[in-house]
Design an enzyme around this catalytic site. Structure first.
Site, PDB file in Angstrom:
ATOM      1  N   HIS A  13       0.835  -1.204   0.000  1.00  0.00           N
ATOM      2  CA  HIS A  13       0.000   0.000   0.000  1.00  0.00           C
ATOM      3  C   HIS A  13       0.870   1.253   0.000  1.00  0.00           C
ATOM      4  O   HIS A  13       2.028   1.238   0.453  1.00  0.00           O
ATOM      5  CB  HIS A  13      -0.949   0.001   1.195  1.00  0.00           C
ATOM      6  CG  HIS A  13      -0.257   0.182   2.526  1.00  0.00           C
ATOM      7  ND1 HIS A  13       0.209   1.399   2.974  1.00  0.00           N
ATOM      8  CD2 HIS A  13       0.060  -0.712   3.491  1.00  0.00           C
ATOM      9  CE1 HIS A  13       0.761   1.262   4.158  1.00  0.00           C
ATOM     10  NE2 HIS A  13       0.694  -0.022   4.497  1.00  0.00           N
ATOM     11  N   GLU A  52      -2.049  -7.075   8.055  1.00  0.00           N
ATOM     12  CA  GLU A  52      -0.703  -6.812   8.555  1.00  0.00           C
ATOM     13  C   GLU A  52      -0.490  -7.526   9.892  1.00  0.00           C
ATOM     14  O   GLU A  52      -1.435  -7.937  10.566  1.00  0.00           O
ATOM     15  CB  GLU A  52      -0.508  -5.291   8.713  1.00  0.00           C
ATOM     16  CG  GLU A  52       0.865  -4.849   9.208  1.00  0.00           C
ATOM     17  CD  GLU A  52       2.045  -5.312   8.344  1.00  0.00           C
ATOM     18  OE1 GLU A  52       2.268  -6.539   8.239  1.00  0.00           O
ATOM     19  OE2 GLU A  52       2.754  -4.442   7.800  1.00  0.00           O
TER      20      GLU A  52
END
Length: 207
Positions: free
Chosen positions: A17, A87
């Protein structure tokens, strides 16, 4: 995974990202669902230009907004969601920088020590292995996938793809908005590209 020759044509592109406020400050951003900055949104568009022309059979993303927004701005509006791409759960270290952690715990290393009340390296290893198999497992023949995710988790995928213990992740640098490529060389899994930010003019700042 099948070892048939057509399977070895497979390629997995890893797209981290783009920039967030916490990636700027170096705060550990696990499950906190924060958006991209304006600069991050611009970088995601540039990432899309970088991969324009690639043909992907599968587009997969973490469910978190920073990954999904990066995917959308890169040109992929409806990625398949895989919770294994979340994550690392940093537990008590969520939102804390490495420098602040080490002020209280000298020598701390995420890849070997994990995070209190968060995930251990072994738990992340299991998720990374599952995410890799999700990206490749349903293909009857060689197919290409792109995976939008997060710094530590994508690094874990790369490390596990080439068969290394998770602790080796500490040797891999991955920047926001970058891409990497996992593929085969004959029967061997290889890392074909890593931390490529050539599409971003700001990449010169990383040299």
């Amino acid at each position: 995974m099948s070892s048939e020759p057509d399977q070895r044509s497979q390629r997995i592109v890893l797209a981290r990202h783009a920039e967030t406020e916490w990636s700027i400050t170096g705060q550990h951003t696990g499950r906190t669902d924060i958006p991209l900055t304006d600069a991050g949104r611009d970088a995601a568009v540039e990432l899309g230009k970088r991969i324009d022309g690639y043909r992907f059979d599968r587009v997969i993303s973490s469910p978190l907004v920073r990954a999904r927004t990066t995917a959308r701005l890169a040109g992929y509006d409806d990625p398949e969601i895989d919770d294994n791409l979340l994550e690392w759960d940093y537990g008590d270290y969520e939102g804390v920088t490495t420098a602040d952690i080490r002020a209280d715990r000298p020598g701390w290393e995420l890849w070997t020590d994990g995070a209190p009340n968060g995930e251990s390296p072994d738990e992340v290893t299991a998720r990374a292995d599952a995410a890799v198999e999700h990206a490749v497992g349903i293909c009857e023949s060689g197919c290409d996938a792109i995976v939008f995710g997060h710094g530590h988790m994508l690094t874990a995928l790369a490390v596990r793809w080439i068969g290394l213990p998770i602790a080796h992740g500490k040797h891999f640098r991955i920047s926001t908005g970058s891409i990497g490529i996992l593929r085969w060389k004959r029967e061997n899994r290889v890392l074909d590209l890593w931390n490529d930010r050539s599409h971003l003019t700001s990449a010169i700042d990383d040299i």
